[in-house]
Design an enzyme around this catalytic site. Structure first.
Site, mmCIF file in Angstrom:
data_model
loop_
_atom_site.group_PDB
_atom_site.id
_atom_site.type_symbol
_atom_site.label_atom_id
_atom_site.label_comp_id
_atom_site.label_asym_id
_atom_site.label_seq_id
_atom_site.Cartn_x
_atom_site.Cartn_y
_atom_site.Cartn_z
ATOM 1 N N LYS A 258 -19.056 -2.710 -14.970
ATOM 2 C CA LYS A 258 -17.779 -2.295 -14.383
ATOM 3 C C LYS A 258 -16.627 -3.163 -14.893
ATOM 4 O O LYS A 258 -15.512 -2.673 -15.105
ATOM 5 C CB LYS A 258 -17.867 -2.351 -12.852
ATOM 6 C CG LYS A 258 -18.822 -1.347 -12.242
ATOM 7 C CD LYS A 258 -18.463 0.083 -12.573
ATOM 8 C CE LYS A 258 -19.320 1.087 -11.814
ATOM 9 N NZ LYS A 258 -18.975 2.495 -12.130
ATOM 10 N N TYR B 225 -26.679 -7.110 -8.374
ATOM 11 C CA TYR B 225 -25.642 -6.207 -8.904
ATOM 12 C C TYR B 225 -25.103 -6.686 -10.245
ATOM 13 O O TYR B 225 -24.117 -6.186 -10.738
ATOM 14 C CB TYR B 225 -24.499 -6.111 -7.877
ATOM 15 C CG TYR B 225 -23.674 -4.854 -7.941
ATOM 16 C CD1 TYR B 225 -24.147 -3.658 -7.420
ATOM 17 C CD2 TYR B 225 -22.395 -4.872 -8.494
ATOM 18 C CE1 TYR B 225 -23.375 -2.506 -7.455
ATOM 19 C CE2 TYR B 225 -21.609 -3.728 -8.532
ATOM 20 C CZ TYR B 225 -22.105 -2.538 -8.014
ATOM 21 O OH TYR B 225 -21.339 -1.404 -8.044
#
Length: 255
Positions: free
Chosen positions: A163, A156
């Site tokens: 993000k 991720y």
């Protein structure tokens, strides 16, 4: 309790053909807003969302636009200005996946993550600023983040970095737009969607989250996230500025 009333508002929800975007578009329509449904490839799903919104008695605008392309964003906002006359709410929801180890990531992968998950918020804010200055009351912008912005999760890295960058952009946009527009983040935990189920080790992650939930034996749904977004785009949140609202059932408080 004061109900959320968005009557007379026009809301753009990017990536609103399915998942959190679809749930948000429907929730804001329930609150009285007219909705711009944005999609790139999932036309049939976007049309289904638009039909459901229209059935609620709201004006709905269906727009195909790749929000990672500035020209597409500019054309979409120009269209909204012509057709709706105003744009009061932006929910920057569309995002890309691309789950892979950082050791296997390429420059193209990095640019794709930043170009889809970060740059659109800047493009949308730039294009919509003239319209949002004309809003009655305060304009509202909400971006969608995830635990990967501050936690290390398997495969991720690129998404998590994007993000984290998105949350930083929100804080700086607040400085620039805050006199007229509220800019905030909803940080959603692992949501039971098609995208969430494609995560590496998704089954184990869902089981862990349920075990660590502080609100009983349930998983987070798109509607849960949409409810938080509805609050942040309403007048009830006028004093919430540059903030990150975590919606995860309390599972994120565990190490």
């Amino acid at each position: 309790m004061t109900a959320i009333d968005l009557t007379g508002k026009t809301a753009l929800v990017t990536g609103s053909s399915r998942g959190i975007g679809r749930a948000t578009a429907l929730r804001l329509a329930d609150c009285g807003a007219d909705i711009v449904v944005n999609y790139v490839t999932s036309r049939a799903a976007a049309e289904s969302t638009a039909e459901e919104i229209a059935a609620k008695g709201r004006n709905v605008y269906l727009v195909r636009a790749d929000i990672s392309e500035k020209e597409d964003v500019d054309l979409m906002v120009d269209y909204i200005g012509r057709e709706a006359g105003h744009l009061d709410i932006i929910v920057s929801n569309a995002a890309t996946g691309g789950f892979r180890p950082l050791l296997d990531a390429t420059e193209t992968n990095f640019k794709a993550a930043m170009g889809t998950n970060v740059l659109p918020l800047i493009y949308l804010s730039q294009a919509a600023w003239p319209l949002m200055q004309k809003c009655e009351g305060r304009g509202k912008i909400v971006a969608i983040s995830s635990h990967g912005s501050f936690k290390a999760l398997p495969w991720y890295g690129l998404i998590g970095a994007s993000k984290a960058a998105l949350e930083a952009i929100v804080r700086h946009l607040t400085l620039e737009l805050g006199e007229k527009v509220n800019v905030n983040v909803v940080l959603a935990g692992l949501v039971d969607t098609d995208s969430g189920r494609k995560l590496p080790h998704a089954k184990e992650m869902f089981e862990s989250i349920v075990a660590h939930s502080m609100v009983g034996n349930r998983t987070l749904t798109p509607d849960d996230v949409a409810n938080a977004i509805a609050f942040l785009v309403s007048p009830l949140s006028d004093m919430v500025q540059g903030a990150t609202l975590v919606v995860d059932g309390g599972s994120g408080i565990h190490a």
